[in-house]
Design an enzyme around this catalytic site. Structure first.
Site, PDB file in Angstrom:
ATOM      1  CG  HIS A 182      -8.682   0.167   5.282  1.00 57.57           C
ATOM      2  ND1 HIS A 182      -8.569   0.023   3.909  1.00 57.57           N
ATOM      3  CD2 HIS A 182      -8.122   1.362   5.577  1.00 57.57           C
ATOM      4  CE1 HIS A 182      -7.961   1.080   3.412  1.00 57.57           C
ATOM      5  NE2 HIS A 182      -7.672   1.911   4.403  1.00 57.57           N
ATOM      6  CG  ASP A 183     -10.797   3.692   4.332  1.00 59.12           C
ATOM      7  OD1 ASP A 183     -10.227   3.704   5.442  1.00 59.12           O
ATOM      8  OD2 ASP A 183     -10.207   3.910   3.263  1.00 59.12           O
ATOM      9  CD  GLU A 211      -8.529   5.455  -1.058  1.00 61.88           C
ATOM     10  OE1 GLU A 211      -9.394   5.289  -0.189  1.00 61.88           O
ATOM     11  OE2 GLU A 211      -7.466   6.057  -0.819  1.00 61.88           O
ATOM     12  CG  ASP A 230      -2.145   0.761   1.131  1.00 63.80           C
ATOM     13  OD1 ASP A 230      -2.110   1.810   0.466  1.00 63.80           O
ATOM     14  OD2 ASP A 230      -3.164   0.336   1.707  1.00 63.80           O
ATOM     15  CG  ASP A 272      -3.901   6.139   0.922  1.00 65.87           C
ATOM     16  OD1 ASP A 272      -4.834   5.416   1.319  1.00 65.87           O
ATOM     17  OD2 ASP A 272      -3.656   7.263   1.410  1.00 65.87           O
TER      18      ASP A 272
HETATM   19  C1  GLC Z   1      -7.189   6.393   2.281  1.00 63.51           C
HETATM   20  C2  GLC Z   1      -7.109   5.219   3.219  1.00 63.51           C
HETATM   21  C3  GLC Z   1      -7.603   5.635   4.553  1.00 63.51           C
HETATM   22  C4  GLC Z   1      -6.705   6.753   5.046  1.00 63.51           C
HETATM   23  C5  GLC Z   1      -6.624   7.891   4.039  1.00 63.51           C
HETATM   24  C6  GLC Z   1      -5.478   8.796   4.355  1.00 63.51           C
HETATM   25  O1  GLC Z   1      -8.500   6.787   2.054  1.00 63.51           O
HETATM   26  O2  GLC Z   1      -7.800   4.127   2.689  1.00 63.51           O
HETATM   27  O3  GLC Z   1      -7.627   4.586   5.477  1.00 63.51           O
HETATM   28  O4  GLC Z   1      -7.182   7.254   6.256  1.00 63.51           O
HETATM   29  O5  GLC Z   1      -6.400   7.430   2.744  1.00 63.51           O
HETATM   30  O6  GLC Z   1      -4.271   8.149   4.101  1.00 63.51           O
END
Ligand code: GLC
Length: 543
Positions: free
Chosen positions: A310-311, A236, A98, A194
């Site tokens: 995880h979000d 993402e 990641d 990310d």
């Molecule tokens: C992404 C991650 C999340 C994190 C954010 C900041 O959205 O999936 O868990 O808090 O980025 O890094």
């Protein structure tokens, strides 16, 4: 379309802190993951997306990185990481790291230097301004933090302990590319990037998402890091539309393999309060969004398929029924997703239908998004009451996904012999891996079958490359679609409700391939008069 190895892959996301603790310190770790590789191999997955395991103060659970090339001692060391890569490889499982490239931790050496003085060589690794703008942090509050040492403000789109890197500075890109290449040399199979749609930002114009420099930066990264290396990459991208997704994932453009789009994941969010006040679930809206994405790419991009990460809250609690129909509705959502075109992602615990959690006390929650937004919305702005906010946390809070993995019915669900860093869901005595493995009709085996169908069956080509056509678009509870590849046609039909349904299709079934209810095959053979029980989902091969 040129076939790629990752078109047929199934990915499993591990959130390391909550997966398996071998040391007894209450935090999951790398040796814990290694001890569960056989389990993952039994499930049948090809890749593990490993959420961050780098050195981190854990303000945002590892998404605040203090050293991209060191492992946090909670998780182990680099030797353990090499061992994980090697052991996974022996089981034909690749590791996806990641990459959190939009920001680092404020404990990263670059930031420690950067904040020393205005003429420090690392000053321009981050974004400093004399005056803050109106920009808000995604975790609540201003996106600017004043730093008395040099009397300027730095930008943080997330927590103040997560300063944004300055991608306008070519030196930043150079260092990041080196780091990525170092991980590739360690033998990883790919990367998840990310919040990557933020790196092209133009902060002074107020542009954060999809900034003008985004795609040039990704093309540069591709040239420097990914080209010719058989890596899989997934970005993402919360703001992705189909048009934007093609910019990222059209192979001809040489950026990423695919992106996570979030249109379906946000369909029930409130226009003003977002996830903290979700609206009723609308099956027709879900069908529209997903069908749009299913028919978007014509070789010029690729879908990443997911319900959970995880979000996000647990799908079975969110849009299924996590009581009476827990197993059946979990299997329904699995069937719908794995029947589609794209690369499916499974989030840890999804394969045993783990559920959301309800803690009475705000203090029992760890997530910085919850605590910061509580401060902003309940304490400062008073736009939501305590009660309303807690309802939002129960429905949408990120800790729903982060409670420890439930391995068995022993203390702490077999996750740890110590005190877990986050409370375990009390339903672990009933919902756990050991129980699922012992029960031939469990959700686990349903996932196993779906993966096997996609990867190694006579239906693989249709599931991976077949065209997609939505049926009954206006039906308020039934989600049905066709997949076709050459002469083969499959029908996926699912009753996303607690009502019985009677349907009539002008289609002829050849055979039932998968049914989430135990039923004599003849019972559902006639598509002209099909009866579906609550949350029933079936895959047919058609004549
Ligand atoms: C992404 C991650 C999340 C994190 C954010 C900041 O959205 O999936 O868990 O808090 O980025 O890094």
């Amino acid at each position: 379309m040129e076939k790629q190895w990752w078109h047929s892959a199934v990915v499993y996301q591990v959130y390391p802190r909550s997966f398996c603790d071998s040391s007894g310190d209450g935090n999951g770790d790398l040796l814990g993951i290694i001890s569960k590789l056989d389990y993952l191999q039994t499930l049948g997955i090809d890749l593990i997306w490993l959420s961050p395991v780098y050195l981190s103060p854990m303000k945002d659970n590892g998404y605040d990185i203090a050293d991209y090339q060191a492992i946090d001692p909670r998780f182990g060391g680099l030797e353990d990481m090499r061992e994980l890569i090697a052991q996974a490889k022996q089981r034909n499982i690749g590791i996806m790291m990641d990459l959190v490239l939009n920001h680092s931790s404020d404990q990263h050496e670059w930031f420690k230097q950067s904040r020393q003085s205005r003429d420090n060589p690392y000053r321009d690794y981050y974004i400093w301004r004399d005056q803050p703008s109106e920009l808000r942090s995604i975790f609540g509050g201003s996106a600017w933090q004043y730093d008395p040492q040099t009397e300027q403000y730095y930008c943080h789109l997330f927590a103040d302990a997560q300063p944004d890197l300055n991608w306008e500075n070519p030196q930043v890109a150079k260092e990041i590319h080196q780091m990525i290449n170092w991980w590739t040399e360690q033998g990883v199979a790919g990367f998840r990037l990310d919040v990557i749609d933020l790196i092209g930002k133009q902060i002074d114009q107020g542009i954060t998402e999809n900034g003008p420099r985004l795609h040039p930066l990704l093309q540069q990264m591709h040239q420097a890091c990914f080209k010719g290396k058989a890596l899989v990459t997934v970005g993402e991208t919360w703001g992705a539309t189909p048009e934007l997704a093609k910019l990222y994932s059209d192979p001809a453009r040489q950026e990423l393999s695919m992106v996570f789009q979030f249109e379906h994941a946000a369909i029930d969010w409130h226009p003003q309060h977002g996830k903290w006040q979700p609206q009723p679930f609308n099956v027709v809206a879900l069908k529209q969004v997903l069908s749009k994405w299913q028919t978007t790419f014509k070789g010029d991009g690729w879908n990443a398929l997911f319900w959970n990460n995880h979000d996000l809250p647990r799908i079975v609690s969110r849009w299924g029924n996590d009581q009476q129909y827990r197993q059946r509705s979990a299997k329904l959502f699995a069937t719908l997703l794995h029947g589609m075109q794209g690369t499916p992602y499974i989030y840890q615990g999804e394969e045993i239908a783990m559920t959301n959690v309800r803690f009475e006390q705000l203090e029992d929650y760890d997530d910085i998004e919850i605590t910061n937004n509580y401060q902003e919305k309940v304490v400062e702005q008073q736009s939501l009451s305590h009660q309303q906010f807690m309802q939002g946390v129960y429905a949408s809070g990120r800790d729903n996904a982060r409670t420890p993995m439930q391995w068995d019915a022993s203390a702490n669900g077999g996750f740890s012999s110590g005190q877990p860093w986050l409370k375990i869901n009390p339903n672990y005595t009933e919902i756990n891996v050991a129980a699922a493995l012992n029960e031939p009709q469990s959700v686990f085996y349903h996932y196993q079958q779906l993966i096997a169908l996609r990867k190694s069956s006579e239906y693989s080509d249709t599931l991976i490359y077949g065209s997609y056509q939505l049926l009954l678009p206006e039906h308020p509870q039934v989600f049905a679609y066709l997949r076709q590849y050459q002469q083969q046609r499959l029908l996926v039909v699912a009753n996303v409700s607690e009502l019985d349904q009677r349907l009539s299709f002008e289609l002829k079934a050849k055979q039932v391939i998968l049914n989430n209810l135990q039923q004599a095959k003849g019972a559902v053979q006639h598509l002209s008069a099909l009866q579906l029980a609550p949350y029933q989902a079936i895959i047919y091969e058609l004549e």
